[in-house]
Design an enzyme around this catalytic site. Structure first.
Site, mmCIF file in Angstrom:
data_model
loop_
_atom_site.group_PDB
_atom_site.id
_atom_site.type_symbol
_atom_site.label_atom_id
_atom_site.label_comp_id
_atom_site.label_asym_id
_atom_site.label_seq_id
_atom_site.Cartn_x
_atom_site.Cartn_y
_atom_site.Cartn_z
ATOM 1 C CD GLU A 47 -2.516 -1.572 2.752
ATOM 2 O OE1 GLU A 47 -4.049 -0.347 3.058
ATOM 3 O OE2 GLU A 47 -2.464 -2.673 2.552
ATOM 4 C CE LYS A 88 -0.114 0.979 6.740
ATOM 5 N NZ LYS A 88 0.489 -0.690 7.461
ATOM 6 C CD GLU A 118 3.821 0.720 8.625
ATOM 7 O OE1 GLU A 118 2.757 0.618 8.250
ATOM 8 O OE2 GLU A 118 4.978 -0.280 9.703
#
Ligand SMILES: *[C@@H]1O[C@H](CO)[C@@H](O)[C@H](O)[C@H]1NC(C)=O
Ligand SMILES: *[C@@H]1O[C@H](CO)[C@@H](O)[C@H](O)[C@H]1NC(C)=O
Length: 356
Positions: free
Chosen positions: A329, A332, A338
């Site tokens: 993602e 993030k 992350e």
């Protein structure tokens, strides 16, 4: 004599068939592997495609982070069991009154039933972390959960849908050795005790975000990497009578020990998030495709084993587990890791193969 032997063998055969039938019967209740489907990316495929990918990967359960109607629609009429969420921002509304929670249920949940197989509503995510941001909402957690529970009961849905909340490992002030673990003093009696009492009385689960990667990366001089990766198959930590050969077991059991200390030893545990990042910044060692493949591959094998393995404190008890996450993602915030927890790139190609 021959007759006795024959009869004994028949009996043995009967028992072994019977116990196999028993295992098969139980296995139908052994939870299938779950996946977290997060949406913090601007390049993710549409929900219908994501749902198809979840199924093709072999997952039986999916966890989402809110009550997005487009996603719940995409999950309708599939075999996937669904954990959906009320967000931290929705706590004020849900805690306000039973009527407000009933209205939320009517708008966000009931339109999707029974087509979406919603089995759990988590209320709040990692609310007990980051006190500087979240502390004002702590008093809302119990009433919000109680009001959702009451609304489910009033709608006759409380047997098919349970209420829970997701908690990170930093709810513990000490976690080593596992038997010494205690909840932080700022949340133990005021927040966690009544929440755990509610979960106990409704036979629900506490959902735990447990990341051996994070524990290891903060203490990589003291913790062997292999121990965080389910590697050794031999005792690394001896804690009284209990022997630990993997860090995830130790994390789960430290949570159990902290619950015992509060006088609530029996609350069931699910792992709402766990996983391993495939890439990180220069200072984030250990984040790699090969380590992620080892961690998640061994996790699946462990959690899907039949009969269930459990942990040293809870041998044989199955732990419903949701891998984080389906996609990388790109929105993030935070360190490079992350944005690299996914099994899949947004274009649906595999970051690494995961077989089960
Ligand atoms: C699910 O299936 C039912 C019955 O076939 C149908 O009425 C409903 O529209 C479907 N729901 C969605 C969101 O596709
Ligand atoms: C952890 O919590 C317990 C019980 O609240 C307390 O006695 C202890 O001092 C705490 N330890 C640390 C390291 O904060």
């Amino acid at each position: 004599m021959k007759g006795v032997v024959f009869f004994t063998m028949l009996l043995l055969l009967f028992f072994s068939l019977n116990s196999r039938a028993e295992i098969a019967r139980r296995s139908s209740r052994v939870p299938s592997m779950g996946i977290n489907y997060g949406l913090l990316g601007d390049d993710l495929p549409p929900p219908e495609q994501a749902v198809a990918l979840i199924k093709s990967l072999g997952f039986g359960q999916v966890k989402i982070f809110d009550s997005d109607p487009n996603i719940l629609n995409a999950l309708a009429n599939t075999s996937l069991r669904v954990v959906m969420a009320a967000t931290n921002e929705e706590l004020e509304t849900l805690a306000a009154s039973p009527a407000a929670a009933a209205e939320w249920l009517d708008q966000q949940v009931r339109p999707h039933l029974p087509a979406a197989r919603i089995r759990m509503i988590t209320v709040g995510n990692e609310l007990l972390s980051h006190p500087e941001i979240n502390q004002p909402r702590w008093p809302l957690l119990l009433p919000a959960m109680q009001n959702v529970q009451e609304a489910l009961q009033a709608a006759g849905l409380n047997h098919q849908i349970k209420v829970s909340t997701c908690i990170a490992m930093d709810a513990l002030n000490v976690s080593y050795p596992p038997s010494a673990a205690r909840f932080r003093a700022d949340i133990a009696d005021s927040v966690l005790r009544p929440v755990l009492q509610l979960l106990s009385s409704t036979k629900s689960y506490i959902f735990l975000n447990a990341y051996p990667y994070l524990a290891w990366s903060e203490n990589s001089n003291d913790i062997p990497l292999d121990y965080a990766l389910f590697g050794p198959g031999a005792t690394v930590v001896a804690d009284g009578d209990l022997q630990y050969s993997d860090l995830l077991d130790a994390q789960v059991d430290s949570f159990v020990a902290a619950m015992e200390d509060l006088g609530l030893p029996g609350v069931k545990i699910a792992i709402s998030e766990t996983g391993w990042p495939t890439a990180g910044g220069p200072d984030e060692v250990g984040a790699s495709v090969s380590n992620a493949a080892l961690y998640n591959g061994r996790l699946v094998k462990k959690m899907m084993s039949n009969p269930p393995k459990g942990t040293p404190k809870r041998p044989g008890v199955s732990i419903p587990t949701f891998i984080f996450a389906l996609f990388n993602e790109n929105q993030k915030p935070g360190p490079v890791t992350e944005r690299n927890w996914g099994l899949l790139y947004p274009n649906a190609s595999h970051v690494y193969p995961l077989n089960f």
